[in-house]
Design an enzyme around this catalytic site. Structure first.
Site, PDB file in Angstrom:
ATOM      1  N   ARG A  12       0.907  -1.132   0.107  1.00 56.92           N
ATOM      2  CA  ARG A  12      -0.139   0.117  -0.035  1.00 56.92           C
ATOM      3  C   ARG A  12       0.874   1.105   0.062  1.00 56.92           C
ATOM      4  NH1 ARG A  12      -1.283   1.838   5.504  1.00 56.92           N
ATOM      5  NH2 ARG A  12      -0.278   0.500   6.905  1.00 56.92           N
ATOM      6  N   ILE A  14       3.086   4.531  -0.698  1.00 54.94           N
ATOM      7  CA  ILE A  14       4.164   4.906  -1.396  1.00 54.94           C
ATOM      8  C   ILE A  14       4.586   3.368  -2.007  1.00 54.94           C
ATOM      9  CG2 ILE A  14       6.624   5.656  -1.501  1.00 54.94           C
ATOM     10  CD1 ILE A  14       5.718   7.956   0.635  1.00 54.94           C
ATOM     11  N   ARG A  34       2.433  -7.726   5.555  1.00 50.49           N
ATOM     12  CA  ARG A  34       2.311  -8.244   6.875  1.00 50.49           C
ATOM     13  C   ARG A  34       0.952  -9.123   7.128  1.00 50.49           C
ATOM     14  NH1 ARG A  34       4.259  -4.049  11.197  1.00 50.49           N
ATOM     15  NH2 ARG A  34       2.630  -2.900   9.764  1.00 50.49           N
ATOM     16  N   VAL A  49       9.896  -6.826   8.729  1.00 52.47           N
ATOM     17  CA  VAL A  49      11.261  -6.407   8.600  1.00 52.47           C
ATOM     18  C   VAL A  49      11.980  -6.298   9.800  1.00 52.47           C
ATOM     19  CG1 VAL A  49      10.960  -5.369   6.231  1.00 52.47           C
ATOM     20  CG2 VAL A  49      10.839  -3.709   8.361  1.00 52.47           C
ATOM     21  N   TYR A 140      11.471   8.838  14.826  1.00 59.05           N
ATOM     22  CA  TYR A 140      11.360   8.646  13.469  1.00 59.05           C
ATOM     23  C   TYR A 140      12.578   9.428  12.738  1.00 59.05           C
ATOM     24  CZ  TYR A 140       8.765   8.898   8.846  1.00 59.05           C
ATOM     25  OH  TYR A 140       8.458   8.965   7.584  1.00 59.05           O
TER      26      TYR A 140
HETATM   27  P1  NDP Z   1       1.918   3.643   4.924  1.00 61.37           P
HETATM   28  O1  NDP Z   1       1.685   3.824   6.567  1.00 61.37           O
HETATM   29  O2  NDP Z   1       0.700   3.788   4.123  1.00 61.37           O
HETATM   30  O3  NDP Z   1       2.574   2.101   4.874  1.00 61.37           O
HETATM   31  C1  NDP Z   1       3.669   1.687   5.205  1.00 61.37           C
HETATM   32  C2  NDP Z   1       4.067   0.281   4.618  1.00 61.37           C
HETATM   33  O4  NDP Z   1       5.161  -0.059   5.598  1.00 61.37           O
HETATM   34  C3  NDP Z   1       3.055  -0.558   4.705  1.00 61.37           C
HETATM   35  O5  NDP Z   1       3.170  -1.446   3.600  1.00 61.37           O
HETATM   36  C4  NDP Z   1       3.477  -1.299   6.100  1.00 61.37           C
HETATM   37  O6  NDP Z   1       2.838  -2.731   6.077  1.00 61.37           O
HETATM   38  C5  NDP Z   1       4.686  -1.462   6.066  1.00 61.37           C
HETATM   39  N1  NDP Z   1       5.469  -1.865   7.098  1.00 61.37           N
HETATM   40  C6  NDP Z   1       5.751  -1.206   8.330  1.00 61.37           C
HETATM   41  N2  NDP Z   1       6.018  -1.796   9.495  1.00 61.37           N
HETATM   42  C7  NDP Z   1       6.670  -3.036   8.735  1.00 61.37           C
HETATM   43  C8  NDP Z   1       7.255  -3.822   9.251  1.00 61.37           C
HETATM   44  N3  NDP Z   1       7.936  -4.042  10.612  1.00 61.37           N
HETATM   45  N4  NDP Z   1       7.697  -4.937   8.374  1.00 61.37           N
HETATM   46  C9  NDP Z   1       7.252  -4.960   7.107  1.00 61.37           C
HETATM   47  N5  NDP Z   1       6.378  -3.828   6.629  1.00 61.37           N
HETATM   48  C10 NDP Z   1       6.349  -3.055   7.485  1.00 61.37           C
HETATM   49  O7  NDP Z   1       3.172   4.500   4.945  1.00 61.37           O
HETATM   50  P2  NDP Z   1       3.362   5.263   3.363  1.00 61.37           P
HETATM   51  O8  NDP Z   1       3.429   4.750   2.125  1.00 61.37           O
HETATM   52  O9  NDP Z   1       3.112   6.690   3.636  1.00 61.37           O
HETATM   53  O10 NDP Z   1       5.257   5.383   3.583  1.00 61.37           O
HETATM   54  C11 NDP Z   1       6.166   4.565   3.144  1.00 61.37           C
HETATM   55  C12 NDP Z   1       7.706   4.991   3.500  1.00 61.37           C
HETATM   56  O11 NDP Z   1       7.712   6.113   3.002  1.00 61.37           O
HETATM   57  C13 NDP Z   1       7.842   4.913   4.993  1.00 61.37           C
HETATM   58  O12 NDP Z   1       9.157   4.612   5.228  1.00 61.37           O
HETATM   59  C14 NDP Z   1       7.608   6.458   5.314  1.00 61.37           C
HETATM   60  O13 NDP Z   1       8.498   6.718   6.684  1.00 61.37           O
HETATM   61  C15 NDP Z   1       8.198   7.161   4.207  1.00 61.37           C
HETATM   62  N6  NDP Z   1       7.723   8.504   3.934  1.00 61.37           N
HETATM   63  C16 NDP Z   1       6.599   8.719   3.961  1.00 61.37           C
HETATM   64  C17 NDP Z   1       5.884  10.209   3.847  1.00 61.37           C
HETATM   65  C18 NDP Z   1       4.658  10.412   3.281  1.00 61.37           C
HETATM   66  O14 NDP Z   1       4.189  11.924   3.515  1.00 61.37           O
HETATM   67  N7  NDP Z   1       3.468   9.668   3.515  1.00 61.37           N
HETATM   68  C19 NDP Z   1       6.988  11.265   3.930  1.00 61.37           C
HETATM   69  C20 NDP Z   1       8.279  10.649   3.913  1.00 61.37           C
HETATM   70  C21 NDP Z   1       8.692   9.434   3.867  1.00 61.37           C
HETATM   71  P3  NDP Z   1       1.228  -3.013   6.535  1.00 61.37           P
HETATM   72  O15 NDP Z   1       0.697  -2.784   5.334  1.00 61.37           O
HETATM   73  O16 NDP Z   1       1.529  -4.579   6.905  1.00 61.37           O
HETATM   74  O17 NDP Z   1       1.158  -2.150   7.856  1.00 61.37           O
END
Ligand code: NDP
Length: 234
Positions: A12, A14, A34, A49, A140
């Site tokens: 989901r 990004i 997950r 992860v 973070y």
């Molecule tokens: P979301 O919260 O929409 O998605 C997070 C994703 O990371 C999900 O697929 C989630 O899986 C997965 N995830 C979280 N923890 C784990 C874990 N322990 N093991 C495996 N998968 C995990 O976040 P975004 O799409 O917004 O963010 C993606 C990345 O971009 C992140 O690293 C975030 O920090 C970074 N980012 C986002 C910004 C934004 O404005 N949105 C800005 C800057 C950086 P699950 O579906 O199972 O929960």
């Protein structure tokens, strides 16, 4: 050339946009999830992860289906915001374990196949917050700043093997993560963005596919901001 690509957290947000962008250019794309399962058209591998064993098993599954991973995007990440004085050890460690140590586990496992192939593209998804800091985001911001050190060290270690390691630093992008922010905080953020809007997941995906492309073969250890100008000067 159809490469074996793995995007963590590609189910989901990004990560999904990144996975779809690689698939659209003809690569064989796997995403970790997950438990949600894989989005249509992508190979899903179950992986948290925070577990080295799960990371290893996920790579083995992708290797069996698509061959050794040639492009890996360490995108999985979480937030757990609270002010410094209230933050528990556990809150700090949990975010570091997922965002920073998780990315290390993934890059380390990926590097084994890449070294054998003498080809690899590693992209870490950091954040503008890694440079600017964020109130309530000590955990973070530390995790996201740490990714720069990880990427640059890998760039030095593996550069001669045709393996690049780069960082994409998104600003505020419309996803579940930012949807969760309070309305007044969203307005505050927007007022500071020169582009005057949130970014889209596709705009992050475009930067990632570029860094993984042949055109970017001489770019390594770089931090590419995709933030509408929010982080300028850093
Ligand atoms: P979301 O919260 O929409 O998605 C997070 C994703 O990371 C999900 O697929 C989630 O899986 C997965 N995830 C979280 N923890 C784990 C874990 N322990 N093991 C495996 N998968 C995990 O976040 P975004 O799409 O917004 O963010 C993606 C990345 O971009 C992140 O690293 C975030 O920090 C970074 N980012 C986002 C910004 C934004 O404005 N949105 C800005 C800057 C950086 P699950 O579906 O199972 O929960």
């Amino acid at each position: 050339m159809s490469r074996s690509v793995l995007v963590t957290g590609g189910n989901r947000g990004i990560g999904l946009a990144i996975a779809r962008a690689f698939a659209a250019q003809g690569d064989k794309v796997a995403v970790t999830h997950r438990g949600s399962g894989a989005p249509e058209g992508l190979l899903g591998v179950k992986c948290d992860v925070t577990s080295s064993a799960e990371v290893d098993a996920a790579f083995a599954e992708v290797e069996a289906a698509h061959g050794p991973v040639e492009v890996v995007v360490a995108n999985a990440g979480i937030t757990d915001d609270t002010l410094l004085l209230r933050m528990t050890d556990d809150q700090f460690s949990r975010v570091l374990d997922a965002n920073l140590t998780g990315a290390f586990r993934v890059a380390q496992r990926a590097s084994k196949g890449m070294l054998r192939k003498r080809y690899g593209r590693i992209v870490f998804i950091s954040s503008v917050v890694g440079h600017l800091g964020g109130a309530g985001q000590v955990n973070y911001a530390a995790s996201k700043a740490g990714l720069v050190g990880v990427a640059r060290s890998i760039a030095r270690e593996l550069g001669t093997r045709n393996i690049t390691a780069n960082v994409v630093a998104p600003g505020f992008i419309t996803t579940d993560m930012t949807d969760a922010l309070p309305e007044d905080r969203k307005k505050q953020i927007l007022a500071q963005v020169p582009s005057g809007r949130y970014g889209t997941t596709d705009e992050i995906a475009a930067a990632v596919t570029f860094l993984a492309s042949d055109a970017a073969a001489y770019i390594t250890g770089a931090v590419l901001p995709v933030d509408g100008g929010l982080g300028m000067g850093h």
